[in-house]
Design an enzyme around this catalytic site. Structure first.
Site, mmCIF file in Angstrom:
data_model
loop_
_atom_site.group_PDB
_atom_site.id
_atom_site.type_symbol
_atom_site.label_atom_id
_atom_site.label_comp_id
_atom_site.label_asym_id
_atom_site.label_seq_id
_atom_site.Cartn_x
_atom_site.Cartn_y
_atom_site.Cartn_z
ATOM 1 N N GLU A 189 0.829 -1.212 0.000
ATOM 2 C CA GLU A 189 0.000 0.000 0.000
ATOM 3 C C GLU A 189 0.863 1.262 0.000
ATOM 4 O O GLU A 189 0.412 2.336 0.408
ATOM 5 C CB GLU A 189 -0.963 -0.026 1.192
ATOM 6 C CG GLU A 189 -1.928 -1.208 1.097
ATOM 7 C CD GLU A 189 -3.039 -1.203 2.138
ATOM 8 O OE1 GLU A 189 -4.208 -1.155 1.738
ATOM 9 O OE2 GLU A 189 -2.733 -1.265 3.342
ATOM 10 N N HIS B 248 -6.824 -0.275 9.709
ATOM 11 C CA HIS B 248 -8.137 -0.866 9.453
ATOM 12 C C HIS B 248 -8.912 -0.848 10.771
ATOM 13 O O HIS B 248 -9.621 -1.791 11.090
ATOM 14 C CB HIS B 248 -8.010 -2.312 8.949
ATOM 15 C CG HIS B 248 -7.225 -2.451 7.675
ATOM 16 N ND1 HIS B 248 -6.787 -3.665 7.203
ATOM 17 C CD2 HIS B 248 -6.806 -1.530 6.779
ATOM 18 C CE1 HIS B 248 -6.120 -3.486 6.068
ATOM 19 N NE2 HIS B 248 -6.110 -2.194 5.792
ATOM 20 N N TYR C 123 -11.249 17.963 19.694
ATOM 21 C CA TYR C 123 -9.988 17.340 19.301
ATOM 22 C C TYR C 123 -10.071 16.666 17.945
ATOM 23 O O TYR C 123 -9.099 16.612 17.204
ATOM 24 C CB TYR C 123 -9.478 16.391 20.396
ATOM 25 C CG TYR C 123 -8.756 17.199 21.442
ATOM 26 C CD1 TYR C 123 -7.398 17.472 21.311
ATOM 27 C CD2 TYR C 123 -9.436 17.760 22.505
ATOM 28 C CE1 TYR C 123 -6.747 18.261 22.222
ATOM 29 C CE2 TYR C 123 -8.795 18.558 23.426
ATOM 30 C CZ TYR C 123 -7.447 18.809 23.290
ATOM 31 O OH TYR C 123 -6.802 19.606 24.182
ATOM 32 N N HIS D 198 -1.938 4.448 8.178
ATOM 33 C CA HIS D 198 -3.119 3.805 7.588
ATOM 34 C C HIS D 198 -3.494 2.626 8.480
ATOM 35 O O HIS D 198 -2.649 1.782 8.772
ATOM 36 C CB HIS D 198 -2.801 3.322 6.171
ATOM 37 C CG HIS D 198 -3.820 2.367 5.622
ATOM 38 N ND1 HIS D 198 -5.169 2.642 5.613
ATOM 39 C CD2 HIS D 198 -3.699 1.121 5.082
ATOM 40 C CE1 HIS D 198 -5.819 1.617 5.088
ATOM 41 N NE2 HIS D 198 -4.950 0.680 4.768
ATOM 42 N N HIS E 298 -12.698 -0.076 3.635
ATOM 43 C CA HIS E 298 -11.292 -0.450 3.838
ATOM 44 C C HIS E 298 -10.733 0.181 5.120
ATOM 45 O O HIS E 298 -10.385 -0.542 6.051
ATOM 46 C CB HIS E 298 -10.514 -0.018 2.579
ATOM 47 C CG HIS E 298 -9.058 -0.375 2.600
ATOM 48 N ND1 HIS E 298 -8.274 -0.356 1.469
ATOM 49 C CD2 HIS E 298 -8.232 -0.715 3.610
ATOM 50 C CE1 HIS E 298 -7.038 -0.692 1.780
ATOM 51 N NE2 HIS E 298 -6.980 -0.918 3.078
#
Ligand code: ZN
Length: 206
Positions: free
Chosen positions: A73, A94, A115, A92, A156
């Site tokens: 990725e 999941h 925040y 990144h 994703h």
């Protein structure tokens, strides 16, 4: 920060994210901008078990020059780091709740807390679904990253940047918690921050 220190920090923050359930198995990847290139978590590695010496190194032209082979990725990270000179690192994940929101038709995290607004910003664009590893998503992410610090990849998960590695990890955690709140409050008609309150936060801290 020296490269060796960035590597050690990546190992410890990766382990911390993993230990607290922000990533499972070999999901998730992290990159860091260096003066002479980029550090990237290796393909099929677990954030919980990174080794500093095996972290992938890429040069400024994104060629693999050291350590294990980088995540497949890599283009998610390249899109953000190319589009945003202010980004020093990209995370990144999941993570469960942000990924749940990425599966909704209306994939929106409203401005519930200060925040979230301060770390993620006003916009969280949804990138249409692409098969994981499909480099065709890079132009869409690049375009969105020019106007937002974070995106959701449909079905994703989230991608988010920060000025430093610690900032990017903090922002990823804040995004996940905001997603959790958004799902908890989904049917309860919560009081949102007003546009004026969002403007005030971004003008003061943005
Ligand atoms: Zn992914």
């Amino acid at each position: 920060m020296r490269e060796e220190d960035q590597r050690q920090l990546l190992v410890s923050l990766g382990a911390s994210l993993f230990a607290r359930g922000f990533s499972v198995g070999s999901a998730g990847n992290i990159s860091v901008r260096l003066p002479d290139g980029y550090l990237m978590t290796p393909t099929n590695s677990s954030l919980g078990r990174l080794e500093a010496a095996r972290i992938s190194k890429l040069d400024l032209e994104w060629r693999h020059v050291g350590g294990d082979k980088p995540t497949k990725e890599v283009f998610l990270h390249r899109a953000f780091l190319d589009a945003r000179p202010d980004a020093g690192a990209v995370v990144h994940l999941h993570s469960t709740h942000a990924t749940a929101i990425s599966c909704l038709e209306e994939a929106v995290i409203p401005p519930l807390t200060p925040y979230f607004v301060m770390r993620v910003g006003r916009r969280l664009p949804l990138i249409p679904y692409y098969r994981p590893g499909d480099a065709a998503m890079e132009p869409a992410i690049h375009a969105a990253a020019r106007e937002a610090k974070a995106v959701l990849l449909a079905n994703h998960g989230p991608v988010i940047c920060g000025p430093t590695l610690t900032d990017a990890v903090n922002a990823a955690e804040e995004l996940e918690e905001a997603a959790r709140l958004a799902l908890m409050l989904r049917s309860l008609n919560p009081r949102l921050l007003t546009p004026a309150q969002v403007d005030d936060l971004l003008n003061t801290f943005g």
